[in-house]
Scaffold this motif. Structure first.
Motif, PDB file in Angstrom:
ATOM      1  N   PRO A 142       0.641  -1.261   0.030  1.00 40.36           N
ATOM      2  CA  PRO A 142       0.063   0.057  -0.088  1.00 40.36           C
ATOM      3  C   PRO A 142       0.909   1.151  -0.044  1.00 40.36           C
ATOM      4  O   PRO A 142       1.860   1.348   0.498  1.00 40.36           O
ATOM      5  N   GLY A 143       0.300   2.323  -0.617  1.00 38.52           N
ATOM      6  CA  GLY A 143       0.997   3.518  -0.470  1.00 38.52           C
ATOM      7  C   GLY A 143       1.220   4.464  -1.773  1.00 38.52           C
ATOM      8  O   GLY A 143       0.898   5.497  -1.763  1.00 38.52           O
ATOM      9  N   PHE A 144       1.057   3.701  -2.872  1.00 41.58           N
ATOM     10  CA  PHE A 144       1.145   4.272  -4.318  1.00 41.58           C
ATOM     11  C   PHE A 144       0.353   3.614  -5.458  1.00 41.58           C
ATOM     12  O   PHE A 144       0.143   2.366  -5.313  1.00 41.58           O
ATOM     13  N   VAL A 175     -10.016  -6.789  -3.948  1.00 37.38           N
ATOM     14  CA  VAL A 175      -8.578  -6.915  -4.307  1.00 37.38           C
ATOM     15  C   VAL A 175      -8.095  -5.479  -4.822  1.00 37.38           C
ATOM     16  O   VAL A 175      -8.855  -4.868  -5.864  1.00 37.38           O
ATOM     17  N   ASP A 176      -7.141  -4.967  -4.485  1.00 35.02           N
ATOM     18  CA  ASP A 176      -6.599  -3.548  -4.694  1.00 35.02           C
ATOM     19  C   ASP A 176      -5.060  -3.619  -5.163  1.00 35.02           C
ATOM     20  O   ASP A 176      -4.090  -3.840  -4.131  1.00 35.02           O
ATOM     21  N   GLY A 177      -4.703  -3.236  -6.107  1.00 36.50           N
ATOM     22  CA  GLY A 177      -3.441  -2.959  -6.751  1.00 36.50           C
ATOM     23  C   GLY A 177      -2.894  -3.379  -7.892  1.00 36.50           C
ATOM     24  O   GLY A 177      -3.024  -4.862  -8.106  1.00 36.50           O
ATOM     25  N   ALA A 197      -9.461  -0.425  -8.995  1.00 39.86           N
ATOM     26  CA  ALA A 197      -8.671  -0.182 -10.126  1.00 39.86           C
ATOM     27  C   ALA A 197      -8.432   1.613 -10.181  1.00 39.86           C
ATOM     28  O   ALA A 197      -9.318   2.343 -10.095  1.00 39.86           O
ATOM     29  N   GLY A 198      -7.010   2.069 -10.089  1.00 36.40           N
ATOM     30  CA  GLY A 198      -6.858   3.522  -9.907  1.00 36.40           C
ATOM     31  C   GLY A 198      -6.198   3.812 -11.503  1.00 36.40           C
ATOM     32  O   GLY A 198      -6.950   4.285 -12.360  1.00 36.40           O
ATOM     33  N   SER A 199      -5.145   3.592 -11.482  1.00 34.36           N
ATOM     34  CA  SER A 199      -4.375   4.217 -12.761  1.00 34.36           C
ATOM     35  C   SER A 199      -4.979   3.407 -14.085  1.00 34.36           C
ATOM     36  O   SER A 199      -5.155   4.153 -15.183  1.00 34.36           O
ATOM     37  N   TYR A 200      -5.301   2.253 -14.053  1.00 33.58           N
ATOM     38  CA  TYR A 200      -5.852   1.686 -15.220  1.00 33.58           C
ATOM     39  C   TYR A 200      -6.992   2.431 -15.747  1.00 33.58           C
ATOM     40  O   TYR A 200      -7.302   2.544 -16.904  1.00 33.58           O
TER      41      TYR A 200
END
Ligand code: DX5
Ligand code: ZN
Length: 217
Positions: A142-144, A175-177, A197-200
């Motif tokens: 976690p963190g970025f 699920v995260d990352g 999902a973040g950057s995706y």
């Protein structure tokens, strides 16, 4: 089993959060994932209580707070009137997980517990698994945002899905990352029913956000 996608606004345009969230407003089975970081539990720092309060007034979408902070009780206390869909704290940050869950159960629709990639699953007791609504399996440290998916997470998801069955429990597995269309299928097949999902999603033009969401369902 649910089929939820939770876009993480960690990768959105922070100067236009309201607009960034608005693109998802009509989508069903979609939560907005809010990564709260304190610069201590994780090295990074994001946003906190005042920003989440403002977001909660601007959207009807379910809000999902992921607390990457050393003292999650402080945030859970301060955010209990915000109408959040879910709040998740990290197992690694608390001494008495069960009492924190029971204290805040009346104030949140769902309470989740998260585990970092290297935390043994054995630290999640049957009692904890029976009392939570969601387990968040971190598939990166976690963190970025923007890190690569840790493959070992698949077997952890499978083990938790098996445990859910044997306990006849009904927690969601989030699920995260590092989630993208290249791994979403295998992650869901392993037993996950809620993918962050973040950057995706946010690395694209806003006109493509919903298409990206659909591609990982
Ligand atoms: C990382 C956060 C994630 C992050 C995921 O600590 O918990 O929610 O936004 O980002 P991606 O999808 O880019 O790996
Ligand atoms: Zn997160």
């Amino acid at each position: 089993m649910s089929n939820i996608v939770s876009p993480s606004i960690l990768s959105c345009d922070f100067l236009n959060i309201e607009k960034e969230i608005s693109w998802f407003e009509k989508e069903k089975d979609l939560w907005i994932h809010l990564d709260v970081m304190d610069g201590h539990f994780v090295p990074n720092l994001t946003f906190g209580i005042p920003i989440i309060k403002q977001i909660s007034k601007k959207t009807t979408l379910p809000l999902d707070a992921h607390l990457m902070v050393n003292n999650p009780e402080f945030h859970m206390e301060e955010m209990k009137e915000f109408g959040l869909e879910n709040v998740t704290f990290h197992l690694e940050t608390v001494n008495d997980c069960l009492s924190l869950i029971s204290k805040y159960k009346p104030f949140y629709k769902k309470i989740g517990v998260s585990i970092k990639p290297k935390t043994p699953l054995s630290q999640l007791s049957d009692e904890i698994l029976r009392s939570i609504d969601l387990i968040l399996v971190m598939s990166v440290e976690p963190g970025f945002g923007g890190q690569s998916f840790i493959e070992d997470s698949i077997s952890r998801i499978k083990d938790l899905a098996q445990k859910r069955k044997s306990l006849d429990a009904n927690f969601q597995i989030q699920v995260d990352g590092g989630i993208s269309d290249s791994n979403s299928k295998i992650v869901r097949e392993a037993g996950a029913d809620n993918l962050v999902a973040g950057s995706y999603i946010f690395k694209n033009h806003p006109s493509q956000y919903l298409e990206k969401v659909k591609s990982i369902r």
